[in-house]
Design a protein around this motif. Structure first.
Motif, PDB file in Angstrom:
ATOM      1  N   ALA A  11       3.424  -2.661  11.760  1.00 32.86           N
ATOM      2  CA  ALA A  11       3.049  -3.815  12.596  1.00 32.86           C
ATOM      3  C   ALA A  11       4.225  -4.460  13.330  1.00 32.86           C
ATOM      4  O   ALA A  11       4.089  -4.873  14.479  1.00 32.86           O
ATOM      5  N   HIS A  76      -8.940  -0.315  12.516  1.00 34.50           N
ATOM      6  CA  HIS A  76      -9.214  -1.631  11.933  1.00 34.50           C
ATOM      7  C   HIS A  76      -8.631  -2.693  12.848  1.00 34.50           C
ATOM      8  O   HIS A  76      -7.942  -2.373  13.826  1.00 34.50           O
ATOM      9  N   HIS A  78      -6.343  -5.098  12.425  1.00 32.11           N
ATOM     10  CA  HIS A  78      -4.971  -5.617  12.358  1.00 32.11           C
ATOM     11  C   HIS A  78      -4.348  -5.479  13.743  1.00 32.11           C
ATOM     12  O   HIS A  78      -4.557  -4.483  14.437  1.00 32.11           O
ATOM     13  N   TYR A  79      -3.547  -6.474  14.127  1.00 34.17           N
ATOM     14  CA  TYR A  79      -3.191  -6.557  15.544  1.00 34.17           C
ATOM     15  C   TYR A  79      -2.292  -5.416  16.005  1.00 34.17           C
ATOM     16  O   TYR A  79      -2.193  -5.158  17.201  1.00 34.17           O
ATOM     17  N   ASP A 153      -7.183  -2.986   3.895  1.00 38.45           N
ATOM     18  CA  ASP A 153      -7.413  -4.425   3.760  1.00 38.45           C
ATOM     19  C   ASP A 153      -8.828  -4.687   3.231  1.00 38.45           C
ATOM     20  O   ASP A 153      -9.798  -4.437   3.941  1.00 38.45           O
ATOM     21  N   CYS A 158     -12.098  -0.966   6.992  1.00 37.53           N
ATOM     22  CA  CYS A 158     -11.044  -0.202   7.672  1.00 37.53           C
ATOM     23  C   CYS A 158     -11.454   1.265   7.642  1.00 37.53           C
ATOM     24  O   CYS A 158     -11.850   1.781   6.595  1.00 37.53           O
ATOM     25  N   TYR A 209      -3.236  -0.034  -0.175  1.00 40.59           N
ATOM     26  CA  TYR A 209      -2.921  -0.598   1.146  1.00 40.59           C
ATOM     27  C   TYR A 209      -2.158   0.384   2.032  1.00 40.59           C
ATOM     28  O   TYR A 209      -2.576   0.700   3.126  1.00 40.59           O
TER      29      TYR A 209
END
Ligand SMILES: [Zn+2]
Ligand SMILES: [Zn+2]
Ligand SMILES: [Zn+2]
Length: 271
Positions: A11, A76, A78-79, A153, A158, A209
């Motif tokens: 990320a 998913h 998540h940015y 997550d 996801c 994760y």
């Protein structure tokens, strides 16, 4: 079929946005394969997996024409995997496209909600959104795709993707920790040509994760022992974080002896 690894970082990217840790400083000095933007792959300018905030950088870096992409699969929300605001650029006056072909976007309900929140009415910008449940199989052009539930997550669904086209089978296996038993059972009847695995935590072991080197190596062995993979299957580890501490050469030397390639930004694989 040509697979481009447009980005191979976690990320925060590598060097991470605000980070001054030793391996980020080393990446800044060494550059090359140590520079990792947020993760995504492109298959033949037709299909893309994930829509990271570095997509525009990828367009410039690899001279891509996103107007050609017909299918976009999102793992998913998540940015680093979904930056929906950039989808708004797919309309006049920001874009003047030569064809009116829609962009088909697939993802969990969480992903689709995120996109709807950012873009409003999807048909106005030529988007067709499709919600996928885990273990759903769909057709997209020459591709047959099965969604698989990731071990990631727990606050959202996801997905991982099994993509089959023209006799080739690709497993897009991140973000995820060690696969749940139901994924192993589903994959048992498949023979994989390219396996893309999560190696976020690098030197450190992790089974939930995300995964690290130890788990990626163990996963390859298990896939070989279950005959999902053989000597011709290409294994690629990706989504690396600076917190995993290993720079590209170190990752590469530890993985290559185990039959796994460490991805880097710009890696291409022909199947
Ligand atoms: Zn991620
Ligand atoms: Zn750092
Ligand atoms: Zn994630």
């Amino acid at each position: 079929m040509r697979i481009l690894f447009a980005g191979t970082g976690a990320a925060e990217g590598w060097p991470a946005l605000f980070c001054e840790c030793d391996v980020c400083m080393k990446a800044r000095a060494l550059r090359g394969k140590n520079i990792r933007t947020r993760s995504s792959i492109h298959i033949d300018e037709e299909l893309k997996v994930d829509w990271p905030p570095d997509t525009y950088l990828h367009v410039l870096q690899y001279n891509l024409n996103l107007a050609k992409i017909k299918y976009l699969f999102i793992t998913h929300s998540h940015y680093d995997h979904l930056h929906p605001d950039d989808l708004l650029m797919r309309q006049a006056p920001f874009a003047h496209m030569r064809s009116s072909n829609p962009l088909n976007i697939y993802g969990s309900q969480d992903v689709i909600n995120c996109i709807l929140k950012a873009v409003g009415e999807p048909s106005k910008i030529g988007l067709i959104l499709k919600v996928l449940e885990p273990f759903e199989t769909i057709k997209a052009g020459s591709f047959r795709i099965m969604s698989l539930p990731a071990n990631h997550d727990p606050k959202q669904t996801c997905l991982l993707y099994l993509l089959e086209s023209k006799g080739n089978v690709i497993l897009y296996g991140h973000d995820s920790g060690w696969f749940p038993e139901e994924i192993w059972r589903r994959l048992e009847s498949w023979r994989l040509d390219l396996v893309i695995l999560d190696c976020t935590t690098g030197a450190f072991s992790s089974r939930g994760y995300h995964m690290g080197l130890k788990e990626v190596i163990e996963m390859r062995r298990q896939m070989l022992s279950k005959n999902m993979a053989d000597k011709d299957t290409i294994f690629v580890a990706t989504h690396f974080s600076h917190n995993g501490l290993l720079l590209h050469e170190e990752l590469s030397s530890k993985l290559i002896s185990e039959g796994i390639e460490a991805a880097y930004d710009g890696l291409t694989i022909e199947l």
